[in-house]
Motif scaffolding. Structure first.
Motif, mmCIF file in Angstrom:
data_model
loop_
_atom_site.group_PDB
_atom_site.id
_atom_site.type_symbol
_atom_site.label_atom_id
_atom_site.label_comp_id
_atom_site.label_asym_id
_atom_site.label_seq_id
_atom_site.Cartn_x
_atom_site.Cartn_y
_atom_site.Cartn_z
ATOM 1 N N LEU A 50 -5.430 -2.033 -1.220
ATOM 2 C CA LEU A 50 -5.025 -1.073 -0.188
ATOM 3 C C LEU A 50 -4.315 -1.754 0.968
ATOM 4 O O LEU A 50 -3.887 -1.086 1.909
ATOM 5 C CB LEU A 50 -6.249 -0.316 0.337
ATOM 6 C CG LEU A 50 -7.006 0.528 -0.693
ATOM 7 C CD1 LEU A 50 -8.225 1.177 -0.049
ATOM 8 C CD2 LEU A 50 -6.089 1.583 -1.299
ATOM 9 N N ASP A 51 -4.213 -3.081 0.905
ATOM 10 C CA ASP A 51 -3.531 -3.872 1.928
ATOM 11 C C ASP A 51 -4.152 -3.660 3.310
ATOM 12 O O ASP A 51 -3.456 -3.553 4.322
ATOM 13 C CB ASP A 51 -2.039 -3.531 1.964
ATOM 14 C CG ASP A 51 -1.238 -4.618 2.662
ATOM 15 O OD1 ASP A 51 -1.653 -5.787 2.613
ATOM 16 O OD2 ASP A 51 -0.214 -4.287 3.293
ATOM 17 N N LEU A 52 -5.485 -3.622 3.342
ATOM 18 C CA LEU A 52 -6.177 -3.487 4.621
ATOM 19 C C LEU A 52 -6.241 -4.835 5.318
ATOM 20 O O LEU A 52 -6.233 -5.893 4.671
ATOM 21 C CB LEU A 52 -7.595 -2.958 4.394
ATOM 22 C CG LEU A 52 -7.721 -1.579 3.766
ATOM 23 C CD1 LEU A 52 -9.190 -1.247 3.538
ATOM 24 C CD2 LEU A 52 -7.057 -0.528 4.635
ATOM 25 N N PRO A 53 -6.308 -4.856 6.640
ATOM 26 C CA PRO A 53 -6.486 -6.120 7.359
ATOM 27 C C PRO A 53 -7.805 -6.778 6.953
ATOM 28 O O PRO A 53 -8.753 -6.108 6.540
ATOM 29 C CB PRO A 53 -6.489 -5.701 8.833
ATOM 30 C CG PRO A 53 -5.825 -4.363 8.867
ATOM 31 C CD PRO A 53 -6.154 -3.716 7.562
ATOM 32 N N PRO A 54 -7.893 -8.097 7.063
ATOM 33 C CA PRO A 54 -9.121 -8.790 6.643
ATOM 34 C C PRO A 54 -10.380 -8.267 7.311
ATOM 35 O O PRO A 54 -11.429 -8.142 6.670
ATOM 36 C CB PRO A 54 -8.834 -10.249 7.008
ATOM 37 C CG PRO A 54 -7.349 -10.365 6.937
ATOM 38 C CD PRO A 54 -6.830 -9.051 7.421
ATOM 39 N N GLN A 55 -10.315 -7.955 8.608
ATOM 40 C CA GLN A 55 -11.524 -7.484 9.281
ATOM 41 C C GLN A 55 -11.951 -6.111 8.763
ATOM 42 O O GLN A 55 -13.154 -5.795 8.697
ATOM 43 C CB GLN A 55 -11.322 -7.441 10.801
ATOM 44 C CG GLN A 55 -10.284 -6.444 11.294
ATOM 45 C CD GLN A 55 -8.890 -7.027 11.336
ATOM 46 O OE1 GLN A 55 -8.612 -8.004 10.639
ATOM 47 N NE2 GLN A 55 -8.030 -6.443 12.154
ATOM 48 N N GLU A 56 -10.975 -5.286 8.345
ATOM 49 C CA GLU A 56 -11.316 -3.985 7.787
ATOM 50 C C GLU A 56 -11.940 -4.135 6.395
ATOM 51 O O GLU A 56 -12.851 -3.387 6.020
ATOM 52 C CB GLU A 56 -10.069 -3.106 7.716
ATOM 53 C CG GLU A 56 -9.570 -2.627 9.063
ATOM 54 C CD GLU A 56 -10.586 -1.749 9.765
ATOM 55 O OE1 GLU A 56 -11.251 -0.943 9.087
ATOM 56 O OE2 GLU A 56 -10.734 -1.884 10.995
ATOM 57 N N GLY B 192 10.013 -0.711 0.094
ATOM 58 C CA GLY B 192 8.873 -0.041 0.714
ATOM 59 C C GLY B 192 9.268 1.228 1.433
ATOM 60 O O GLY B 192 10.363 1.309 2.006
ATOM 61 N N ASP B 193 8.368 2.221 1.395
ATOM 62 C CA ASP B 193 8.603 3.466 2.131
ATOM 63 C C ASP B 193 7.263 3.990 2.616
ATOM 64 O O ASP B 193 6.205 3.433 2.308
ATOM 65 C CB ASP B 193 9.325 4.497 1.256
ATOM 66 C CG ASP B 193 8.530 4.882 0.023
ATOM 67 O OD1 ASP B 193 7.537 5.620 0.174
ATOM 68 O OD2 ASP B 193 8.874 4.427 -1.087
ATOM 69 N N ASP B 194 7.291 5.078 3.375
ATOM 70 C CA ASP B 194 6.073 5.599 3.998
ATOM 71 C C ASP B 194 5.390 6.675 3.176
ATOM 72 O O ASP B 194 4.453 7.324 3.643
ATOM 73 C CB ASP B 194 6.392 6.148 5.389
ATOM 74 C CG ASP B 194 7.425 7.265 5.348
ATOM 75 O OD1 ASP B 194 8.029 7.475 4.282
ATOM 76 O OD2 ASP B 194 7.632 7.918 6.387
ATOM 77 N N LEU C 279 -0.068 1.060 0.066
ATOM 78 C CA LEU C 279 -0.407 0.395 1.317
ATOM 79 C C LEU C 279 -1.019 1.394 2.285
ATOM 80 O O LEU C 279 -1.005 2.614 2.058
ATOM 81 C CB LEU C 279 0.836 -0.246 1.948
ATOM 82 C CG LEU C 279 1.665 -1.182 1.061
ATOM 83 C CD1 LEU C 279 2.876 -1.675 1.818
ATOM 84 C CD2 LEU C 279 0.820 -2.339 0.586
ATOM 85 N N SER C 280 -1.544 0.868 3.386
ATOM 86 C CA SER C 280 -2.085 1.763 4.411
ATOM 87 C C SER C 280 -0.982 2.565 5.084
ATOM 88 O O SER C 280 -1.237 3.624 5.662
ATOM 89 C CB SER C 280 -2.849 0.946 5.459
ATOM 90 O OG SER C 280 -1.997 -0.029 6.043
ATOM 91 N N THR C 281 0.262 2.066 5.007
ATOM 92 C CA THR C 281 1.387 2.761 5.637
ATOM 93 C C THR C 281 2.328 3.387 4.617
ATOM 94 O O THR C 281 3.401 3.852 4.989
ATOM 95 C CB THR C 281 2.179 1.774 6.511
ATOM 96 O OG1 THR C 281 2.612 0.672 5.693
ATOM 97 C CG2 THR C 281 1.312 1.243 7.645
#
Length: 658
Positions: A350-356, A583-585, A620-622
């Motif tokens: 999901l390409d989340l940040p490491p802390q998430e 990439g797109d949204d 991705l998250s975006t």
């Protein structure tokens, strides 16, 4: 009670010597000479009948005590075994020569495990045999008369104990099946044994006559698993009725031990398979980074642990590096480790940040149970930006070995272990220079009963620096050799815990090998994307790929523009392959489908699938990223009408896959 049987040399009763083998012959000769030199005592008056009865009762009591001590020592020796061979060996060594002159042990083949239904037919295989030797345990040679007396059992040190078949098929309803079903040991000259032994040993084979053989079935917790044959030579006192009880005790403890060993072997096999499936079979080969790993269990008897490592390719040629440690050394710890590893892989996609990612792992651990705790370090390396983002959940900090040989312990927020709940995790972004090596590990590498964790981390840092000095300031040590050298720092008392080790060598991607653009979501975007891609390929000397890349870029960008509301990104990466990322949204992932002949569209992904070396789509998250890879023909086959090999990128990378 009748006199207890003695050993073949006529020494003390067998139960009085449970751990003794055979006394040296020299000692026997010296004792006989000393006895001959002592004058005979005066004849004692003839005791009355009452005194003789008392003496017989005392002697019987002593023999019974000797018998019990022998059985206790023999069963303890059998129980010491953990695996099948140790238990069978314990039975043979405890029986020969103290209880018998020879022994044959047959076991079911294959051995059933637990409630598993035995296979048919019922086959017994000779597992082990033992017998008297010409020379005793201390190495003293037997005298000529003794050799002749033992010759029926020891004709040749290399020969079989006695003629016996290696395999025996137990016929249903046969004599051997009836003896095994009866469970109780029987003398070899009994009617049942006389019919059963030829079936077990083979036609034309026999044992000494009289009470000189005992056939004892081996019954485990649920079924008969084998048989043991105890044999005494013709010069030794035959077995007595009370020896059947001794044989029954030996057979029972052996069978129960074999049951235990088989179950332990099955559990060890399951543990090995579980651990093997929980850890990656092989590491990926992401662009711009080289990887190596090691895993060591705490001990051979504790193969399963909660340590794990992983490397997960991410969009944009990035890679996630994960190392974790679930508390405990059990099947439960390994199962929890597998669940957390699977969760981490899903979250990484999901390409989340490491802390998430750590936050969601913490929630998952709490759902698994209140006492499910683990430490974890999650890092994301970007070879284009030459940066690494690290988040920590109570795990030992990583060590970075620079190209010049300097090793440093990275300062990352420690965080709380996964499973505590209610805590925030922080991430720190650090430089990841080309040629540097990042070492992720579990606490088993640096902590033991002999040293605390920070002392171990400092020793690890010094070890890495010393290893780097051997290769010089301009060359990094080979990754595989570096991992082996790190493990060599472990001493005899340092293996208290599992060890997981993950080493990453940062090669990076040079800025000259990256092209990046933003495209407005409009009808003219595909045409502009084709022109930009052709210019980049011409600059890199990859004109032979221009037509195919233009076609695929146009198809992928067209799909992205159709659903995007924000600018579309286009990136080309030149490494050992040419990689294109769009990439797109829009979070909806494209799916390949077979277009009908009347359809005007729907063939874009079909073309991508046919022409590209690999392709895929990642949410991705975006939004999402659709990517494909092309293998330049000039890189694989040399200069054949296209660009020369000299156009390959000059940064460090592996050879292209063929």
């Amino acid at each position: 009670m009748t006199e207890h049987p003695t050993s073949h040399e006529g020494r003390q009763p067998l139960a009085a010597r449970p751990q003794e083998r055979t006394r040296p012959r020299q000692q026997d000769a010296a004792a006989a000479a000393a006895a001959a030199s002592v004058p005979a005592p005066a004849a004692a008056p003839n005791p009355g009948p009452g005194a003789a009865a008392v003496a017989d009762a005392q002697a019987a009591t002593r023999r019974e005590g000797d018998r019990l001590r022998f059985v206790g020592a023999a069963t303890r020796r059998i129980a010491r075994g953990i695996d099948l061979d140790e238990i069978v060996l314990g039975l043979c060594r405890a029986s020969v020569p103290t209880f018998s002159d020879a022994i044959l042990v047959y076991l079911r083949d294959p051995l059933p495990v637990g409630d598993e239904r035995p296979v048919s037919p019922f086959v017994l295989r000779l597992r082990r045999s033992d017998r008297l030797r010409v020379s005793d345990e201390e190495g003293a040679e037997a005298t000529g008369s003794e050799t002749e007396r033992l010759r029926p059992l020891i004709l040749d040190p290399q020969a079989d104990l006695m003629p016996a078949a290696e395999l025996c098929e137990v016929r249903a309803g046969g004599a051997l099946a009836e003896v095994l079903r009866g469970v109780r040991p029987v003398f070899g000259d009994s009617a049942a044994a006389r019919a059963a032994l030829p079936e077990l040993l083979g036609p034309g084979r026999s044992v000494p006559t009289g009470h000189r053989a005992i056939l004892a079935p081996l019954r485990g917790r649920r079924r008969v698993i084998g048989a043991a044959v105890f044999v005494r030579g013709t010069e030794r006192i035959p077995f007595e009725a009370s020896d059947l009880l001794v044989a029954a005790q030996l057979a029972t403890h052996t069978a129960l031990g074999i049951d235990k060993a088989v179950l332990y072997g099955r559990e060890a096999y399951i543990a090995d398979e579980l651990q093997r499936t929980m850890l990656p079979d092989s590491l990926p080969q992401p662009t711009g980074v080289r990887l190596a790993s090691r895993y060591l269990p705490a001990a051979e008897t504790a193969r399963v642990g909660g340590d794990w490592y992983d490397a997960i390719p991410l969009p944009g040629s990035r890679v996630a590096l994960v190392v974790g440690d679930v508390m405990g050394h059990s099947m439960t710890s390994a199962a929890i480790m597998g669940q957390l590893r699977t969760t981490a892989q899903t979250l990484a996609q999901l390409d989340l940040p490491p802390q998430e990612v750590l936050h969601h792992l913490d929630e998952q651990a709490q759902r698994l149970g209140s006492d499910r705790m683990a430490t974890c370090l999650y890092a994301v390396y970007d070879p284009v930006a030459h940066r690494i983002t690290i988040a920590n959940a109570g795990h030992p900090p990583p060590v970075l070995l620079h190209l010049g040989g300097r090793a440093e312990v990275l300062r990352v927020p420690p965080g709380a272990p996964i499973g505590v709940g209610g805590v925030d995790f922080e991430a720190v972004e650090l430089d990841a220079p080309a040629g540097a090596t990042l070492l992720l590990y579990t606490d088993g590498l640096v902590e033991s009963r002999l040293r605390d964790v920070w002392t171990g981390i400092e020793q690890l840092r010094e070890r890495l620096a010393a290893t780097a000095q051997l290769t010089g300031p301009d060359h990094s040590p080979p990754l595989e050799a570096l991992c082996d050298d790190v493990l060599d720092m472990l001493g005899p008392g340092d293996r208290d815990d599992d060890i997981a080790l993950l080493a990453a060598r940062f090669d990076g991607i040079a800025p000259s090998d990256v092209a990046y653009w933003y495209l407005e979501p409009e009808d003219a975007a595909p045409g502009r994307a084709r022109r930009l891609a052709r210019r980049a390929l011409s600059r890199w000397g990859l004109d032979d790929l221009a037509d195919e890349v233009e076609l695929l870029v146009s198809e992928v960008v067209t799909n992205a523009v159709r659903y995007a509301e924000r600018p579309v990104t286009l990136r080309l990466l030149r490494t050992d392959v040419l990689r294109c990322e769009v990439g797109d949204d829009s979070p909806q992932l494209p799916r390949q489908r077979r277009a009908r002949e009347t359809d005007e569209g729907g063939r874009g992904l079909f073309l991508v699938n046919r022409l590209a070396r690999r392709w895929g789509a990642t949410r991705l998250s975006t939004g999402k990223v659709v990517w494909f890879e092309m293998a330049p023909r000039t890189w694989l086959y040399g200069h054949e009408g296209g660009a020369d090999r000299s156009v390959r990128p000059n940064h460090k990378s592996r050879e292209p896959k063929k």
